[in-house]
Design a protein around this motif. Structure first.
Motif, PDB file in Angstrom:
ATOM      1  N   ASP A 151      -2.034  -8.568   5.996  1.00 25.67           N
ATOM      2  CA  ASP A 151      -1.728  -8.059   7.379  1.00 25.67           C
ATOM      3  C   ASP A 151       0.142  -7.971   7.078  1.00 25.67           C
ATOM      4  OD1 ASP A 151      -0.470 -10.577   7.219  1.00 25.67           O
ATOM      5  OD2 ASP A 151      -1.526 -11.447   9.126  1.00 25.67           O
ATOM      6  N   GLY A 152       0.458  -7.631   6.022  1.00 27.15           N
ATOM      7  CA  GLY A 152       1.936  -7.344   5.843  1.00 27.15           C
ATOM      8  C   GLY A 152       2.850  -8.596   5.369  1.00 27.15           C
ATOM      9  N   GLY A 153       2.358  -9.775   5.552  1.00 29.20           N
ATOM     10  CA  GLY A 153       2.929 -11.010   5.017  1.00 29.20           C
ATOM     11  C   GLY A 153       2.685 -11.095   3.476  1.00 29.20           C
ATOM     12  N   GLU A 154       2.473 -12.508   3.459  1.00 29.62           N
ATOM     13  CA  GLU A 154       2.608 -12.987   1.940  1.00 29.62           C
ATOM     14  C   GLU A 154       1.081 -12.487   1.478  1.00 29.62           C
ATOM     15  OE1 GLU A 154       2.125 -17.363  -0.659  1.00 29.62           O
ATOM     16  OE2 GLU A 154       2.542 -17.051   1.779  1.00 29.62           O
ATOM     17  N   GLY A 155       1.042 -11.882   0.167  1.00 38.41           N
ATOM     18  CA  GLY A 155      -0.050 -11.471  -0.323  1.00 38.41           C
ATOM     19  C   GLY A 155      -0.523 -10.101  -0.190  1.00 38.41           C
ATOM     20  N   THR A 156       0.556  -9.243   0.405  1.00 39.05           N
ATOM     21  CA  THR A 156       0.406  -8.007   0.834  1.00 39.05           C
ATOM     22  C   THR A 156       0.323  -7.157  -0.674  1.00 39.05           C
ATOM     23  OG1 THR A 156       1.042  -8.055   2.933  1.00 39.05           O
ATOM     24  CG2 THR A 156       1.284  -5.847   1.737  1.00 39.05           C
ATOM     25  N   THR A 157       1.596  -7.469  -1.337  1.00 41.68           N
ATOM     26  CA  THR A 157       1.743  -6.634  -2.543  1.00 41.68           C
ATOM     27  C   THR A 157       0.157  -7.109  -3.603  1.00 41.68           C
ATOM     28  OG1 THR A 157       4.057  -7.043  -2.417  1.00 41.68           O
ATOM     29  CG2 THR A 157       3.042  -6.548  -4.718  1.00 41.68           C
ATOM     30  N   GLU A 158       0.077  -8.111  -3.774  1.00 43.11           N
ATOM     31  CA  GLU A 158      -1.163  -8.432  -4.442  1.00 43.11           C
ATOM     32  C   GLU A 158      -2.565  -7.716  -3.949  1.00 43.11           C
ATOM     33  OE1 GLU A 158      -3.946 -12.214  -6.475  1.00 43.11           O
ATOM     34  OE2 GLU A 158      -2.601 -12.371  -4.739  1.00 43.11           O
ATOM     35  N   ALA A 159      -2.561  -7.684  -2.638  1.00 44.32           N
ATOM     36  CA  ALA A 159      -3.686  -6.994  -2.162  1.00 44.32           C
ATOM     37  C   ALA A 159      -3.893  -5.462  -2.408  1.00 44.32           C
ATOM     38  CB  ALA A 159      -3.940  -7.252  -0.447  1.00 44.32           C
TER      39      ALA A 159
ATOM     40  N   ALA B 298       5.814   2.162  -3.653  1.00 37.58           N
ATOM     41  CA  ALA B 298       6.101   0.745  -4.062  1.00 37.58           C
ATOM     42  C   ALA B 298       5.785  -0.279  -2.939  1.00 37.58           C
ATOM     43  CB  ALA B 298       7.585   0.802  -4.358  1.00 37.58           C
ATOM     44  N   VAL B 299       5.386  -1.326  -3.057  1.00 37.60           N
ATOM     45  CA  VAL B 299       5.233  -2.351  -2.035  1.00 37.60           C
ATOM     46  C   VAL B 299       6.117  -3.497  -2.423  1.00 37.60           C
ATOM     47  CG1 VAL B 299       3.259  -3.742  -1.099  1.00 37.60           C
ATOM     48  CG2 VAL B 299       3.069  -1.680  -2.120  1.00 37.60           C
ATOM     49  N   ILE B 300       6.666  -3.975  -1.538  1.00 40.48           N
ATOM     50  CA  ILE B 300       7.688  -4.980  -1.608  1.00 40.48           C
ATOM     51  C   ILE B 300       7.503  -5.957  -0.328  1.00 40.48           C
ATOM     52  CG2 ILE B 300      10.262  -5.256  -1.430  1.00 40.48           C
ATOM     53  CD1 ILE B 300      10.798  -2.803  -2.666  1.00 40.48           C
TER      54      ILE B 300
ATOM     55  N   ARG C 295      15.923  -0.866  -5.302  1.00 38.56           N
ATOM     56  CA  ARG C 295      16.589  -0.043  -6.538  1.00 38.56           C
ATOM     57  C   ARG C 295      15.754   0.021  -7.537  1.00 38.56           C
ATOM     58  NH1 ARG C 295      21.874  -1.968  -6.840  1.00 38.56           N
ATOM     59  NH2 ARG C 295      21.291  -3.369  -8.564  1.00 38.56           N
ATOM     60  N   ALA C 296      14.976  -1.123  -7.961  1.00 38.36           N
ATOM     61  CA  ALA C 296      14.124  -1.172  -8.818  1.00 38.36           C
ATOM     62  C   ALA C 296      12.957  -0.381  -9.051  1.00 38.36           C
ATOM     63  CB  ALA C 296      13.742  -2.914  -9.468  1.00 38.36           C
ATOM     64  N   ALA C 297      12.363  -0.282  -7.534  1.00 42.15           N
ATOM     65  CA  ALA C 297      11.352   0.709  -7.369  1.00 42.15           C
ATOM     66  C   ALA C 297      11.669   2.003  -7.449  1.00 42.15           C
ATOM     67  CB  ALA C 297      10.816   0.317  -5.841  1.00 42.15           C
ATOM     68  N   LEU C 298      13.213   2.290  -7.239  1.00 42.11           N
ATOM     69  CA  LEU C 298      13.320   3.534  -7.384  1.00 42.11           C
ATOM     70  C   LEU C 298      13.283   4.009  -8.830  1.00 42.11           C
ATOM     71  CD1 LEU C 298      16.154   3.962  -4.604  1.00 42.11           C
ATOM     72  CD2 LEU C 298      13.679   4.769  -4.581  1.00 42.11           C
ATOM     73  N   ASP C 299      14.122   3.031  -9.477  1.00 47.16           N
ATOM     74  CA  ASP C 299      13.992   3.264 -11.099  1.00 47.16           C
ATOM     75  C   ASP C 299      12.746   3.562 -11.668  1.00 47.16           C
ATOM     76  OD1 ASP C 299      16.661   2.901 -11.017  1.00 47.16           O
ATOM     77  OD2 ASP C 299      16.784   0.772 -11.406  1.00 47.16           O
TER      78      ASP C 299
ATOM     79  N   ARG D 112       8.305   6.117  -2.090  1.00 48.11           N
ATOM     80  CA  ARG D 112       7.778   5.761  -1.072  1.00 48.11           C
ATOM     81  C   ARG D 112       7.747   4.347  -1.089  1.00 48.11           C
ATOM     82  NH1 ARG D 112       2.395   4.759   1.744  1.00 48.11           N
ATOM     83  NH2 ARG D 112       2.716   5.424   3.844  1.00 48.11           N
ATOM     84  N   VAL D 113       8.239   3.578   0.005  1.00 49.94           N
ATOM     85  CA  VAL D 113       8.393   2.129  -0.147  1.00 49.94           C
ATOM     86  C   VAL D 113       7.561   1.528   1.042  1.00 49.94           C
ATOM     87  CG1 VAL D 113      10.120   0.093   0.061  1.00 49.94           C
ATOM     88  CG2 VAL D 113      10.500   2.269  -1.422  1.00 49.94           C
ATOM     89  N   VAL D 114       6.906   0.865   0.823  1.00 47.34           N
ATOM     90  CA  VAL D 114       5.792  -0.015   2.032  1.00 47.34           C
ATOM     91  C   VAL D 114       6.726  -1.583   1.784  1.00 47.34           C
ATOM     92  CG1 VAL D 114       3.873  -1.086   2.699  1.00 47.34           C
ATOM     93  CG2 VAL D 114       3.896   1.268   1.909  1.00 47.34           C
ATOM     94  N   LEU D 115       7.197  -1.794   2.727  1.00 47.99           N
ATOM     95  CA  LEU D 115       8.044  -3.061   2.731  1.00 47.99           C
ATOM     96  C   LEU D 115       7.543  -4.028   3.837  1.00 47.99           C
ATOM     97  CD1 LEU D 115      10.590  -4.500   1.636  1.00 47.99           C
ATOM     98  CD2 LEU D 115      11.926  -3.243   3.313  1.00 47.99           C
TER      99      LEU D 115
END
Length: 381
Positions: free
Chosen positions: A43-51, A86-88, A119-123, A128-131
């Motif tokens: 739902d956007g919290g912990e585990g979002t990146t992995e999911a 990127a998902v951060i 910045r690492a995601a841009l590199d 597109r950044v999902v934060l």
């Protein structure tokens, strides 16, 4: 039979990808030829990146960044299967769990490391950044993040502001000309599940700063600092973020993202569903199975199963929800639109035992769901 399996994590036991795998295993024991699309969610919290990485066949990148107390920490971000998103999770760099209880102090904690993750995601070639901005240790209005990306925030003497929420009281000027030029071509979408404004009784400082280590006097100091900050942002940039719903998320990081990067704030589950192209994946399916650790009255308010239900209902696809526990009347939950709500725990048992056997319980529950649907199909050709 085409089934979309789209659960959230069962916190304390299985991640969302593990839950999806367990349900799919049970379904295949009854429907070996079924087409099953596993879409683990968050739902956007912990585990979002992995999911999201699991759902799109992406990858995890690890990087050392500046932590909340200006120390170096090991953090991560995800790159989705499209190679450009990127998902951060800001908590990976600037989260409360990174700060020992006795050192928590939002007067000095910073979001600088979150900017380093961007910045690492841009590199890495992302545009597109999902934060996800839950779980912060900070109250700096996103200034630290912007500083890491080249912005400058100075006091009346022309000195760069120190890191932390207290320094915002001295802000006199904002200079964005030094921002990384790649940001001009970068879209920011932010998972924001709170509607708190930046300032006021429901603002970032008064509602959330006490959880981050601030006492009553520090709360008022931070409130005054963010109030001054919002006035300078409006005067220098022309964006009024003081009372914007969601601007107070993550100690005002929501405000900074809108002000400096023109970010779009969205409910977390809607953002995640959009990122995995859920509408496309559910179109034409025969069944959706979703779930989370506890299904109760709160499920209808922004949790993953409710988002899945809304999206699937638009396609006319029935949804079965599976929970590790059911904390509400079934008729209440089913009246919201679920075809069925199923408790996967087979009998009363200690919580530790239930958590230890969640995979098996989910697998057996999925088998039962498949058998009942098959039985119903035979009797209703």
């Amino acid at each position: 039979m085409r089934v979309v399996v789209a659960p959230d994590s069962f916190k304390g036991s299985l991640t969302a990808p593990q839950v999806a795998a367990a349900i799919s295993e049970g379904l295949r024991r009854v429907w070996p030829d079924a087409e099953i699309d596993e879409v683990p969610l968050a739902d956007g919290g912990e585990g979002t990146t992995e999911a999201l990485v699991a759902a799109t066949a992406g990858r995890i990148e690890r990087v050392r960044v500046t932590g909340p107390l200006d120390e170096r920490v090991e953090a991560f971000f995800g790159v989705l299967g499209d190679g450009v998103t990127a998902v951060i999770e800001m908590a990976a760099a600037s989260g409360l769990p990174l700060v020992p209880q006795e050192l928590r102090n939002p007067l000095i904690t910073t979001t600088y490391g979150t900017g380093e993750l961007v910045r690492a995601a841009l590199d890495a070639g992302c545009s597109r950044v999902v934060l996800g901005i839950g779980g912060s240790a900070t109250n700096d209005g996103g200034v630290g993040m912007a500083q890491a990306l080249g912005a400058s925030f100075r006091d009346l003497e022309g000195n760069e502001l120190a890191r932390g929420g207290a320094s915002l009281a001295s802000l006199a000027s904002i200079e964005l000309s030094g921002l990384d030029r790649r940001l001009e071509r970068t879209e920011f979408v932010v998972a924001c599940d709170v509607q708190n404004p930046l300032i006021g009784p429901q603002g970032a400082s008064r509602v959330y700063a006490p959880q981050k280590g601030a006492g009553p006097s520090e709360v008022e100091q931070l409130e005054a600092a963010l109030r001054h900050y919002s006035k300078v942002v409006k005067a220098r940039i022309g964006r009024d973020v003081a009372l914007l719903p969601g601007a107070g998320a993550a100690g005002g990081l929501g405000a900074g993202l809108v002000a400096f990067f023109n970010a779009r704030l969205m409910p977390g589950i809607e953002l995640v569903l959009e990122a995995v192209r859920f509408d496309e994946r559910v179109r034409g399916a025969d069944l959706v199975i979703t779930g989370e650790g506890m299904i109760d009255e709160q499920t209808a308010f922004g949790k993953a199963p409710s988002g899945v239900l809304r999206a699937a209902a638009q396609m006319g696809v029935p949804v079965v929800a599976v929970g590790g526990g059911i904390g509400a009347e079934l008729n209440l939950l089913e009246s919201n639109g679920f075809a069925a709500v199923v408790d996967c725990t087979p009998r009363p048992m200690p919580l530790a035992e239930a958590l230890a056997h969640t995979h098996t319980h989910l697998m057996h529950t999925a088998q039962t769901i498949a058998r009942l649907i098959s039985l119903g199909s035979r009797h209703n050709p």
